[in-house]
Enzyme design. Sequence first.
Site, short mmCIF file in Angstrom:
data_model
loop_
_atom_site.label_atom_id
_atom_site.label_comp_id
_atom_site.label_asym_id
_atom_site.label_seq_id
_atom_site.Cartn_x
_atom_site.Cartn_y
_atom_site.Cartn_z
N GLY A 123 0.83 -1.21 0.00
CA GLY A 123 0.00 0.00 0.00
C GLY A 123 0.86 1.25 0.00
N SER A 157 -1.92 -3.96 -5.96
CA SER A 157 -2.03 -5.27 -6.63
C SER A 157 -2.42 -6.34 -5.62
CB SER A 157 -0.69 -5.66 -7.26
OG SER A 157 -0.25 -4.68 -8.15
N GLU A 240 11.94 -4.65 -5.02
CA GLU A 240 10.93 -4.76 -6.08
C GLU A 240 11.57 -4.56 -7.45
OE1 GLU A 240 7.62 -2.08 -5.60
OE2 GLU A 240 6.54 -2.98 -7.27
C1 LIG Z 1 1.37 -3.30 -12.85
C2 LIG Z 1 1.37 -2.29 -11.72
C3 LIG Z 1 1.32 -2.74 -10.41
C4 LIG Z 1 1.30 -1.81 -9.37
N1 LIG Z 1 1.20 -2.29 -8.10
C5 LIG Z 1 1.19 -1.40 -7.08
C6 LIG Z 1 1.07 -1.90 -5.74
O1 LIG Z 1 0.93 -3.10 -5.49
N2 LIG Z 1 1.08 -1.00 -4.74
C7 LIG Z 1 1.21 0.34 -4.95
O2 LIG Z 1 1.25 1.09 -3.99
N3 LIG Z 1 1.29 0.84 -6.22
C8 LIG Z 1 1.28 -0.01 -7.27
N4 LIG Z 1 1.36 0.46 -8.56
C9 LIG Z 1 1.34 1.91 -8.78
C10 LIG Z 1 2.68 2.46 -9.24
O3 LIG Z 1 3.62 2.46 -8.21
C11 LIG Z 1 2.42 3.87 -9.79
O4 LIG Z 1 1.54 3.74 -10.90
C12 LIG Z 1 3.68 4.54 -10.24
O5 LIG Z 1 4.49 4.88 -9.14
C13 LIG Z 1 3.39 5.84 -11.05
O6 LIG Z 1 2.54 6.66 -10.36
P1 LIG Z 1 1.21 7.25 -11.05
O7 LIG Z 1 0.45 6.12 -11.65
O8 LIG Z 1 0.52 8.09 -10.05
O9 LIG Z 1 1.72 8.14 -12.27
P2 LIG Z 1 2.26 9.64 -12.19
O10 LIG Z 1 3.18 9.78 -11.03
O11 LIG Z 1 1.09 10.56 -12.26
O12 LIG Z 1 3.10 9.73 -13.51
C14 LIG Z 1 2.50 9.95 -14.79
C15 LIG Z 1 3.61 10.09 -15.82
O13 LIG Z 1 4.40 11.25 -15.51
C16 LIG Z 1 5.77 10.89 -15.41
N5 LIG Z 1 6.41 11.68 -14.34
C17 LIG Z 1 5.91 11.93 -13.11
N6 LIG Z 1 6.79 12.65 -12.38
C18 LIG Z 1 7.90 12.82 -13.17
C19 LIG Z 1 9.16 13.45 -12.98
N7 LIG Z 1 9.50 14.06 -11.83
N8 LIG Z 1 10.06 13.43 -14.00
C20 LIG Z 1 9.75 12.83 -15.18
N9 LIG Z 1 8.56 12.20 -15.41
C21 LIG Z 1 7.65 12.20 -14.43
C22 LIG Z 1 5.77 9.41 -15.06
O14 LIG Z 1 6.95 8.76 -15.50
C23 LIG Z 1 4.56 8.91 -15.84
O15 LIG Z 1 4.93 8.65 -17.18
C24 LIG Z 1 1.35 -0.42 -9.63
C25 LIG Z 1 1.40 0.02 -10.94
C26 LIG Z 1 1.39 -0.89 -11.99
C27 LIG Z 1 1.40 -0.38 -13.39
#
Ligand SMILES: Cc1cc2nc3c(=O)[nH]c(=O)nc-3n(C[C@H](O)[C@H](O)[C@H](O)COP(=O)(O)OP(=O)(O)OC[C@H]3O[C@@H](n4cnc5c(N)ncnc54)[C@H](O)[C@@H]3O)c2cc1C
Length: 401
Positions: A123, A157, A240
């Site tokens: 989480g 997940s 991870e």
């Molecule tokens: C298959 C999968 C499993 C997952 N499992 C878990 C889980 O079990 N537990 C959990 O807590 N989370 C989980 N996640 C979530 C995952 O950790 C987040 O999706 C990830 O950290 C990106 O955050 P966001 O989706 O909020 O995207 P955002 O942070 O909103 O990013 C959107 C886009 O902007 C880019 N971006 C953002 N900030 C910057 C920066 N400073 N410089 C350059 N580019 C930037 C990112 O690279 C991305 O392309 C999972 C995600 C996936 C896809």
Amino acid sequence: MDLEYTEQYQVYREEVRRFLKGWPLTGEEADRPGAAGSFRKRGIEAGFVCRNVPTEYGGAGQEPDALKDAIVRQEFYAARAPGDLTSQGAGLLVPTLLEFGTEAQKKRFIPKALADEERWCQGYSEPGSGSDLASLQCRATLDGDDYVLSGQKIWTSNAREADWMFGLFRTDPSASKHAGISYLLVDMKTPGVEVRPLKEMTGGMEFNEIFFNDARVPAENLVGKPGEGWAVSRATLVHERNLIANPNMMRDTFNDLLDLARRVEINGRPALEDRALRQRLVEIEGYVRTGETSSMLQFTAGVRGEPLKAMRPMMMGKLYSTDTMQRIQKCAYDLLGAEGMLAPASEDVAGWGRKVTATGWVEAYIFSMGPSIAGGASNIQLNIIGERGYGLPRDMRPPSS
Ligand SMILES: Cc1cc2nc3c(=O)[nH]c(=O)nc-3n(C[C@H](O)[C@H](O)[C@H](O)COP(=O)(O)OP(=O)(O)OC[C@H]3O[C@@H](n4cnc5c(N)ncnc54)[C@H](O)[C@@H]3O)c2cc1C
């Protein structure tokens, strides 16, 4: 450079192979519920699985040996041993607790996580906090001997199957954003914890939202000190990313792509003879080899105890693996043409296994988007490599922006 293993390690490799031969790794037997857990148990007894976890916590209690770890990883992957060895419990929580947990936490949680008797989810992410994880808002307020949780997590997940969650919560809103975060272990059956599934582009429903409505968690479930959860979470994230980075998977999937190119035809000839495709394959093979070399560099640095040098290839491992897997799977998808577009959706999106059918390749291509985001998106990996690996300035934006 001699990349051969010494005789001692070749003997060890044979022992691992003998162990794997004695276990039904494919078909219904391998898929039945509990199979991964009992496989893991036998693997621990044989000394190959959870090698470095002490026996008092249910591990194999073997001497640390990076070469043996690598051999086990290679052979288990080659044999397609039950993938659950990389679950969030055994793969992420256990090494984190070994580093940061109290003795009571290690004894209480590690054996059950290893035996698969308790399943875990992670989480971390919240609707407004993914890449910028330290901005997270989920609160844990100390009240007597409990923390009271409120707020929301997302993209968790396997939360519906999980018995427990390791998560990040803001315990001190007045502290700077990294300092006010704590790492807590939450029983998913706690009143006030609600899990709602989210449908993914793969068609599966592995993701979930979690809502905390004044859920009470004993303060003894805090890992590390209050407000020091950021350091604990970073340890989990390193595990991870290392689990996601898998050069063996890249090589195997690339070989599967070559097989596909031999079977599929372009203009009545095997696709493998097509000049444009051959160029694309050579380019992809370059990525595969670079990934393998990077992994070897990390491995060598690790064996020599050079932590700083190990950092760069280690950071690159996840980026390279996920990026290259996407290239391979996109190529297969293009190669399949109409067959790929028409491939029926499968009920069970199996993830990163061997993909020999059109459906399997299409699923793998769709699935391949996920790992490049999970555990820190590719852009963030690039930032980390630049900043921590090469010492580039943290913020390159002009002052006015
Ligand atoms: C298959 C999968 C499993 C997952 N499992 C878990 C889980 O079990 N537990 C959990 O807590 N989370 C989980 N996640 C979530 C995952 O950790 C987040 O999706 C990830 O950290 C990106 O955050 P966001 O989706 O909020 O995207 P955002 O942070 O909103 O990013 C959107 C886009 O902007 C880019 N971006 C953002 N900030 C910057 C920066 N400073 N410089 C350059 N580019 C930037 C990112 O690279 C991305 O392309 C999972 C995600 C996936 C896809």
